[in-house]
Design an enzyme around this catalytic site. Sequence first.
Site, PDB file in Angstrom:
ATOM      1  N   CYS A 191     -10.988  -0.138   7.809  1.00 62.30           N
ATOM      2  CA  CYS A 191     -10.025   0.851   7.332  1.00 62.30           C
ATOM      3  C   CYS A 191     -10.559   2.289   7.424  1.00 62.30           C
ATOM      4  CB  CYS A 191      -9.610   0.530   5.899  1.00 62.30           C
ATOM      5  SG  CYS A 191      -8.977  -1.153   5.701  1.00 62.30           S
ATOM      6  N   CYS A 228      -6.878   0.228   9.711  1.00 59.81           N
ATOM      7  CA  CYS A 228      -7.382  -1.078  10.171  1.00 59.81           C
ATOM      8  C   CYS A 228      -6.553  -1.718  11.278  1.00 59.81           C
ATOM      9  CB  CYS A 228      -7.556  -2.037   8.995  1.00 59.81           C
ATOM     10  SG  CYS A 228      -6.108  -2.171   7.938  1.00 59.81           S
ATOM     11  N   CYS A 284      -3.092   3.518   6.800  1.00 58.80           N
ATOM     12  CA  CYS A 284      -4.440   2.953   6.918  1.00 58.80           C
ATOM     13  C   CYS A 284      -4.834   2.942   8.389  1.00 58.80           C
ATOM     14  CB  CYS A 284      -4.502   1.546   6.334  1.00 58.80           C
ATOM     15  SG  CYS A 284      -6.209   1.090   5.889  1.00 58.80           S
ATOM     16  N   LYS A 343      -6.713  -2.093  -5.503  1.00 58.74           N
ATOM     17  CA  LYS A 343      -6.582  -3.018  -4.377  1.00 58.74           C
ATOM     18  C   LYS A 343      -7.860  -3.831  -4.256  1.00 58.74           C
ATOM     19  CE  LYS A 343      -5.787  -3.472   0.544  1.00 58.74           C
ATOM     20  NZ  LYS A 343      -5.366  -2.850   1.795  1.00 58.74           N
ATOM     21  N   LYS A 383      -2.718  -4.761  -6.360  1.00 62.86           N
ATOM     22  CA  LYS A 383      -2.591  -5.650  -5.210  1.00 62.86           C
ATOM     23  C   LYS A 383      -3.822  -6.523  -5.073  1.00 62.86           C
ATOM     24  CE  LYS A 383      -2.379  -5.475  -0.241  1.00 62.86           C
ATOM     25  NZ  LYS A 383      -2.726  -4.718   0.906  1.00 62.86           N
ATOM     26  N   ARG A 413     -14.268  -6.476   3.832  1.00 66.65           N
ATOM     27  CA  ARG A 413     -13.851  -5.211   3.219  1.00 66.65           C
ATOM     28  C   ARG A 413     -14.405  -5.017   1.808  1.00 66.65           C
ATOM     29  NH1 ARG A 413     -10.422  -4.315   7.338  1.00 66.65           N
ATOM     30  NH2 ARG A 413      -8.418  -5.390   7.537  1.00 66.65           N
ATOM     31  N   ARG A 430      -3.162 -10.367   8.000  1.00 68.13           N
ATOM     32  CA  ARG A 430      -4.032  -9.903   9.088  1.00 68.13           C
ATOM     33  C   ARG A 430      -3.668 -10.571  10.403  1.00 68.13           C
ATOM     34  NH1 ARG A 430      -9.611  -9.549   5.516  1.00 68.13           N
ATOM     35  NH2 ARG A 430      -8.819  -7.917   4.112  1.00 68.13           N
ATOM     36  N   SER A 454       0.836 -11.385   1.311  1.00 63.73           N
ATOM     37  CA  SER A 454       1.129 -12.412   2.320  1.00 63.73           C
ATOM     38  C   SER A 454       0.698 -13.813   1.910  1.00 63.73           C
ATOM     39  CB  SER A 454       0.475 -12.014   3.648  1.00 63.73           C
ATOM     40  OG  SER A 454      -0.926 -11.847   3.493  1.00 63.73           O
ATOM     41  N   TYR A 469       7.777 -10.104   0.561  1.00 63.65           N
ATOM     42  CA  TYR A 469       8.393 -10.682   1.758  1.00 63.65           C
ATOM     43  C   TYR A 469       9.585 -11.560   1.385  1.00 63.65           C
ATOM     44  CZ  TYR A 469       3.911  -9.023   3.443  1.00 63.65           C
ATOM     45  OH  TYR A 469       2.834  -8.214   3.711  1.00 63.65           O
TER      46      TYR A 469
HETATM   47  C1  PBG Z   1      -4.195  -2.633   5.214  1.00 59.65           C
HETATM   48  C2  PBG Z   1      -3.365  -3.510   4.351  1.00 59.65           C
HETATM   49  C3  PBG Z   1      -3.551  -4.862   4.030  1.00 59.65           C
HETATM   50  C4  PBG Z   1      -2.438  -5.258   3.311  1.00 59.65           C
HETATM   51  C5  PBG Z   1      -1.616  -4.142   3.171  1.00 59.65           C
HETATM   52  N1  PBG Z   1      -2.211  -3.058   3.806  1.00 59.65           N
HETATM   53  C6  PBG Z   1      -4.611  -5.836   4.413  1.00 59.65           C
HETATM   54  C7  PBG Z   1      -6.011  -5.579   4.174  1.00 59.65           C
HETATM   55  O1  PBG Z   1      -6.412  -4.731   3.383  1.00 59.65           O
HETATM   56  O2  PBG Z   1      -6.769  -6.263   4.854  1.00 59.65           O
HETATM   57  C8  PBG Z   1      -2.191  -6.647   2.799  1.00 59.65           C
HETATM   58  C9  PBG Z   1      -0.763  -7.047   2.642  1.00 59.65           C
HETATM   59  C10 PBG Z   1      -0.522  -8.507   2.525  1.00 59.65           C
HETATM   60  O3  PBG Z   1      -1.441  -9.345   2.506  1.00 59.65           O
HETATM   61  O4  PBG Z   1       0.677  -8.852   2.448  1.00 59.65           O
HETATM   62  N2  PBG Z   1      -5.213  -1.953   4.579  1.00 59.65           N
HETATM   63 ZN    ZN Z   2      -6.722  -1.021   6.094  1.00 56.14          ZN
END
Ligand code: PBG
Ligand code: ZN
Length: 323
Positions: free
Chosen positions: A130, A122, A120, A195, A248, A217, A205, A274, A313
Amino acid sequence: MGFPITRMRRLRGNENLRRLVRENQLSVDNLVYPLFATNGQGVKNPVGSMPGVFQMSVDNIVAEAKEVQNLGIPAILLFGIPDYKDEVGSAAYDDNEAVQRAVRAVKEACPGILVITDVCLCEYTSHGHCGIIKDGNVLNDPTLELLAKTALSHAQAGADLVAPSDMMDGRVGAIRQALDATGFSGVPVMAYSAKYASGYYGPFREVAESTPQFGDRRGYQMDPANGNEALRETLLDIEEGADIVMVKPALAYMDIIRRVKDAFGLPVAAYNVSGEYSMVKAAAQNGWIDEQRIVLETLTGMKRAGADIIITYHAKDIAKWQG
Ligand code: PBG
Ligand code: ZN
């Protein structure tokens, strides 16, 4: 046949009986452990909202990968915190940046572990989105080329799988084509297919330093209210060549995991993100819940919902508990 001939409690009477009839097993075999690579030497920065998670320089990533391998966890998922950010996320496809160096170092120091890279922009763009920005909009098609370049640079570094998480339309196809054209036809794509635009990414983040500098996003990630759309997204990724599809976050989207599994039968990954981790950690630190029990129950629920793979995690803790 009803009660009293049937008594459901008969098979619950002791642990061996319960083991014998247990339908789902959470196994270390199916876990992926995310790691955050940064530059420098000896760096191990803790993250306030994610106890036990660190930004780590490559030397520490390697040490961590060895531990993960010794715990029997088959794969790590690498994210990067680069030295520089710009409008087009150049550091994402810089062969000398943290992720690329971490991949090379891990593959050399512990070749047995699978290295998956998050693809990605971002973490690498100055605006934190992204994709490429023009007039405040995230442009889809021009971003594809940069994502393909990023995936290719990961594959060249030795990544075993690449995992695009950007949610641009057509990115799986663009990445598949770029890999196939350069001798990497054997590198699978694990696509973040369904996602969602989720509040659960907040702590991530902070770790990845990837908060968007304006807006959000929602213009590219999915609306949390939608289920049928997840099947369309996933089907498109499969048609473009995805080998593994992902849902996700996981916890609030268990129905989507089940629907995707039933609809396609491909390996399905669930990302226990997360915010899901931070909620459990916070409650556990307050003594309000039994961490081990809650984690195992929640992740077993993800397996029962249809997840073949769980990115989490908690992976190291689970391996230790099950040790
Ligand atoms: C990046 C990305 C994100 C996550 C994984 N890849 C964050 C987002 O889309 O802002 C989130 C992972 C997590 O929260 O553990 N595109
Ligand atoms: Zn991203």
